[in-house]
Design an enzyme around this catalytic site. Structure first.
Site, PDB file in Angstrom:
ATOM      1  CB  SER A 164      -2.526 -18.807   1.882  1.00 19.94           C
ATOM      2  OG  SER A 164      -2.896 -17.613   2.272  1.00 19.94           O
TER       3      SER A 164
ATOM      4  CE1 TYR B 103      -5.387 -19.435  -2.479  1.00 17.10           C
ATOM      5  CE2 TYR B 103      -5.701 -18.309  -0.206  1.00 17.10           C
ATOM      6  CZ  TYR B 103      -4.925 -18.579  -1.475  1.00 17.10           C
ATOM      7  OH  TYR B 103      -3.545 -18.055  -1.824  1.00 17.10           O
TER       8      TYR B 103
HETATM    9  P1  NAP Z   1      -0.472 -15.084  -9.560  1.00 17.14           P
HETATM   10  O1  NAP Z   1       0.285 -14.000  -9.892  1.00 17.14           O
HETATM   11  O2  NAP Z   1      -1.797 -15.351  -9.869  1.00 17.14           O
HETATM   12  O3  NAP Z   1       0.193 -16.284 -10.744  1.00 17.14           O
HETATM   13  C1  NAP Z   1      -0.211 -17.813 -10.396  1.00 17.14           C
HETATM   14  C2  NAP Z   1       0.727 -18.542 -10.995  1.00 17.14           C
HETATM   15  O4  NAP Z   1       0.295 -19.840 -10.979  1.00 17.14           O
HETATM   16  C3  NAP Z   1       0.800 -18.365 -12.660  1.00 17.14           C
HETATM   17  O5  NAP Z   1       2.197 -18.828 -13.103  1.00 17.14           O
HETATM   18  C4  NAP Z   1      -0.081 -19.375 -13.170  1.00 17.14           C
HETATM   19  O6  NAP Z   1       0.433 -19.727 -14.612  1.00 17.14           O
HETATM   20  C5  NAP Z   1       0.175 -20.590 -12.170  1.00 17.14           C
HETATM   21  N1  NAP Z   1      -1.054 -21.555 -12.026  1.00 17.14           N
HETATM   22  C6  NAP Z   1      -2.311 -21.334 -12.037  1.00 17.14           C
HETATM   23  N2  NAP Z   1      -3.019 -22.342 -11.874  1.00 17.14           N
HETATM   24  C7  NAP Z   1      -2.078 -23.358 -12.558  1.00 17.14           C
HETATM   25  C8  NAP Z   1      -2.063 -24.779 -12.762  1.00 17.14           C
HETATM   26  N3  NAP Z   1      -3.199 -25.405 -12.336  1.00 17.14           N
HETATM   27  N4  NAP Z   1      -0.910 -25.383 -13.314  1.00 17.14           N
HETATM   28  C9  NAP Z   1       0.170 -24.789 -13.365  1.00 17.14           C
HETATM   29  N5  NAP Z   1       0.298 -23.636 -13.045  1.00 17.14           N
HETATM   30  C10 NAP Z   1      -0.656 -22.942 -12.491  1.00 17.14           C
HETATM   31  O7  NAP Z   1      -0.245 -15.644  -8.202  1.00 17.14           O
HETATM   32  P2  NAP Z   1       0.598 -15.525  -6.744  1.00 17.14           P
HETATM   33  O8  NAP Z   1       0.093 -14.586  -6.102  1.00 17.14           O
HETATM   34  O9  NAP Z   1       2.135 -15.507  -7.389  1.00 17.14           O
HETATM   35  O10 NAP Z   1       0.556 -16.659  -6.179  1.00 17.14           O
HETATM   36  C11 NAP Z   1       1.669 -17.779  -5.990  1.00 17.14           C
HETATM   37  C12 NAP Z   1       1.247 -18.737  -4.846  1.00 17.14           C
HETATM   38  O11 NAP Z   1       1.094 -18.074  -3.487  1.00 17.14           O
HETATM   39  C13 NAP Z   1      -0.206 -19.283  -4.807  1.00 17.14           C
HETATM   40  O12 NAP Z   1      -0.133 -20.640  -4.375  1.00 17.14           O
HETATM   41  C14 NAP Z   1      -1.113 -18.480  -4.063  1.00 17.14           C
HETATM   42  O13 NAP Z   1      -2.240 -19.155  -3.462  1.00 17.14           O
HETATM   43  C15 NAP Z   1      -0.055 -18.206  -2.798  1.00 17.14           C
HETATM   44  N6  NAP Z   1      -0.378 -16.993  -2.232  1.00 17.14           N
HETATM   45  C16 NAP Z   1      -0.526 -15.661  -2.902  1.00 17.14           C
HETATM   46  C17 NAP Z   1      -0.685 -14.710  -2.039  1.00 17.14           C
HETATM   47  C18 NAP Z   1      -0.349 -13.233  -2.649  1.00 17.14           C
HETATM   48  O14 NAP Z   1      -0.850 -12.325  -1.782  1.00 17.14           O
HETATM   49  N7  NAP Z   1      -0.208 -13.026  -3.799  1.00 17.14           N
HETATM   50  C19 NAP Z   1      -0.918 -14.784  -0.647  1.00 17.14           C
HETATM   51  C20 NAP Z   1      -0.695 -15.941  -0.022  1.00 17.14           C
HETATM   52  C21 NAP Z   1      -0.463 -17.093  -0.784  1.00 17.14           C
HETATM   53  P3  NAP Z   1      -0.541 -18.932 -15.660  1.00 17.14           P
HETATM   54  O15 NAP Z   1       0.353 -17.705 -15.630  1.00 17.14           O
HETATM   55  O16 NAP Z   1       0.052 -19.771 -16.817  1.00 17.14           O
HETATM   56  O17 NAP Z   1      -1.599 -18.749 -15.641  1.00 17.14           O
END
Ligand code: NAP
Length: 250
Positions: free
Chosen positions: A144, A157
């Site tokens: 991130s 985080y």
């Molecule tokens: P999201 O929409 O909240 O989706 C998170 C995903 O991770 C879901 O599929 C969830 O599964 C899964 N998950 C969470 N904990 C888990 C675990 N312990 N074991 C297996 N699966 C797990 O998040 P996102 O925004 O797509 O984020 C994806 C990645 O990008 C993350 O690493 C996040 O930190 C990073 N990121 C996101 C942003 C942003 O702005 N969105 C920015 C920077 C970095 P369930 O659906 O089954 O709960």
């Protein structure tokens, strides 16, 4: 440049929603057989599997918590049994538990570290074992911009995501001689469930801090993931690449 991943096997953790979902779909459409991992959202994961299968893609779904060594063992056992190997791992599963430092409870610190840092360690260790007999592989760690830019309420985080970048660099040195490339992707503010609350609370102010003038979409990140998973990235390893519309350099 056309990216062709036919014959490759990919595992995307946390692929039921958001960035992981977009990455799994993009890898599958590029020809890879894809394992969609998730923790709770069975319906969303199964629906993704169904719709990609209808498009002619090869997709399996598997429920496992990436922070659990036993569940990771079961996940990789499944991949081994179903596909007899692994070429691409996307360590995407992540959670936030934003809290000001002075009020942060140990469980909020641990929960973030367990999914965002311990998970990639457990998965990478197992993936390397499966990639070596195939002569190489690609690992993409979703970090991130929080790894390089301070943010209120995000000490847990930021430490986990910064740790993941450091992990990526150190692992790259070990894995390059085995023809395994490992890189980190640093998304900015991407439109997913994870960022929904902060976008709702401070949307306009946040967009002003993004030189591109908009939030990112999961597909903006998926494009880089597919590139890093492909042969076009064979000489790129240990890098941390931001996908943030210029947010981290402004
Ligand atoms: P999201 O929409 O909240 O989706 C998170 C995903 O991770 C879901 O599929 C969830 O599964 C899964 N998950 C969470 N904990 C888990 C675990 N312990 N074991 C297996 N699966 C797990 O998040 P996102 O925004 O797509 O984020 C994806 C990645 O990008 C993350 O690493 C996040 O930190 C990073 N990121 C996101 C942003 C942003 O702005 N969105 C920015 C920077 C970095 P369930 O659906 O089954 O709960």
């Amino acid at each position: 440049m056309k990216i062709e991943l036919g014959g490759k096997v990919a595992l995307v953790t946390g692929a039921s929603r958001g960035i992981g979902r977009a990455a799994a779909a993009a890898l599958a459409r590029a020809g890879a057989a894809v394992v969609v991992n998730y923790r709770r959202s069975s319906e969303a994961a199964l629906e993704l599997g169904r719709s990609l299968s209808e498009e002619g893609c090869t997709v399996e779904t598997f429920k496992a918590d990436v922070s659990s060594p036993d569940e990771i063992e079961a996940l990789f056992g499944f991949v081994e049994k179903r596909f007899a190997g692994l070429d691409i791992l996307v360590n995407n599963a992540g959670v936030i538990k934003d809290t000001l430092l002075a009020a942060m409870r140990l469980r909020e610190w641990d929960a973030v570290a367990e999914t965002n840092l311990r998970g990639p360690f457990l998965c990478t260790r197992r993936a390397v074992e499966m990639m070596m007999p195939r002569g190489g592989g690609k690992i993409i760690n979703i970090s991130s911009v929080a790894a390089v830019r301070g943010g209120r309420g995000q000490t847990n985080y930021a430490a986990a995501k910064g740790g993941l970048v450091a992990f990526t660099r150190a692992a790259a040195v070990e894995l390059a001689p085995k023809n395994i490339q490992i890189n980190a992707v640093l998304p900015g503010m991407i439109v997913t469930d994870m960022s929904a609350r902060v976008r709702k609370r401070a949307g306009d102010r946040l967009v002003e801090a993004i030189p591109a003038g908009r939030f990112g979409e999961p597909d903006d990140v998926a494009g880089l993931i597919v590139f890093l998973a492909s042969g076009h990235a064979d000489y790129i390893t240990g890098q941390a690449v931001a996908v943030d519309g210029g947010m981290s350099v402004a």
